[in-house]
Enzyme design. Structure first.
Site, PDB file in Angstrom:
ATOM      1  N   HIS A   1      -0.930-101.299  -0.968  1.00  0.00           N
ATOM      2  CA  HIS A   1      -2.172-101.791  -1.564  1.00  0.00           C
ATOM      3  C   HIS A   1      -3.144-100.631  -1.805  1.00  0.00           C
ATOM      4  CE1 HIS A   1      -4.664-105.324  -2.505  1.00  0.00           C
ATOM      5  NE2 HIS A   1      -5.681-104.696  -1.957  1.00  0.00           N
TER       6      HIS A   1
ATOM      7  N   TYR B   1     -12.502 -98.371  15.851  1.00  0.00           N
ATOM      8  CA  TYR B   1     -12.823 -98.878  17.182  1.00  0.00           C
ATOM      9  C   TYR B   1     -12.071-100.165  17.533  1.00  0.00           C
ATOM     10  CZ  TYR B   1     -16.790 -95.690  16.748  1.00  0.00           C
ATOM     11  OH  TYR B   1     -17.577 -94.578  16.577  1.00  0.00           O
TER      12      TYR B   1
ATOM     13  N   ARG C   1      -4.187-111.868  -7.885  1.00  0.00           N
ATOM     14  CA  ARG C   1      -5.050-111.175  -6.929  1.00  0.00           C
ATOM     15  C   ARG C   1      -6.142-112.088  -6.386  1.00  0.00           C
ATOM     16  NH1 ARG C   1      -5.381-106.996 -10.844  1.00  0.00           N
ATOM     17  NH2 ARG C   1      -7.606-107.398 -11.078  1.00  0.00           N
TER      18      ARG C   1
END
Length: 224
Positions: free
Chosen positions: A51, A96, A5
């Site tokens: 994930h 956005y 990770r």
């Protein structure tokens, strides 16, 4: 494991969250010649299928891959406010902004359907994800990486794509090439923020021993 990770895979230069974003964007058909989609949609697909660690970490990784001042070769083509150098202007919310794969990202995934990499089950066994992407160029060297795990860490600077490819081609033709020869192709890092590297001694140490430091000096705008 924490190592996978926190530290990038040498094969594709990615940590799991970056690999999952790129893979899922490819699965969604968000190729460079197609339209943009909301980043929130990509984040949702990645979180739901691959994930399950929260949307904030996924969006942070996606934003970084779209910033030309963070990546030497951006992997995400972003549309909207993706932040500024120094974070004076933070990125807009994912609802956005829009994104699609960058041209370089296509080279990371173009042969993934040709049985070139291994796949593992996802977190709930309902989907499959690649162990590594079939990168067509050395992404780890081009974009660099940083990460800290238990007892180990990495901090690799980015390099120029053309220089890295030239060195890789030379190394394929001449497997016994020494460091001096390869440094004729790759004399040092190429940082996306620009600047002038002062001294090459630390760079040579890093290439030879895996540990080295270098200093960078800002370049006045009239000298760029």
């Amino acid at each position: 494991m924490i190592y996978s990770r926190a530290l990038p895979d040498a094969r594709d230069g990615m940590k799991p969250v970056h690999r999952r974003i790129v893979y899922q964007m490819n699965e969604m058909g968000l190729r460079p010649d197609r339209g943009y989609v909301k980043c929130a949609r990509v984040v949702g697909e990645v979180m739901g299928k691959l994930h399950p660690h929260g949307d904030a970490s996924i969006y942070d990784a996606l934003v970084r891959m779209a910033q030309p001042f963070s990546m030497r070769l951006p992997l995400v083509d972003g549309h909207g406010n993706f932040g500024s150098l120094g974070n004076d202007d933070p990125p807009a919310a994912m609802r956005y902004t829009e994104c699609r794969m960058a041209d370089a990202t296509s080279l990371m995934t173009e042969s993934i359907d040709e049985d070139t990499v291994d796949f593992n089950p996802n977190y709930d066994g309902q989907e499959r994800e690649p162990v590594a992407l079939p990168a067509a160029y050395p992404n780890l060297l081009v974009n660099g990486a940083s990460g800290i795990a238990v007892g180990m860490a990495t901090n690799m600077p980015p390099h120029n794509l053309g220089e890295v490819v030239a060195a890789a081609r030379h190394l394929i033709r001449h497997p016994g090439a020494d460091l001096e020869t390869l440094m004729r192709f790759v004399p040092g890092p190429d940082l996306p923020t620009g600047g002038r590297i002062v001294g090459l001694g630390g760079i040579k140490d890093a290439y030879e021993k895996g540990r080295g430091t270098f200093k960078i000096r800002a370049t006045p705008p009239w000298r760029t």
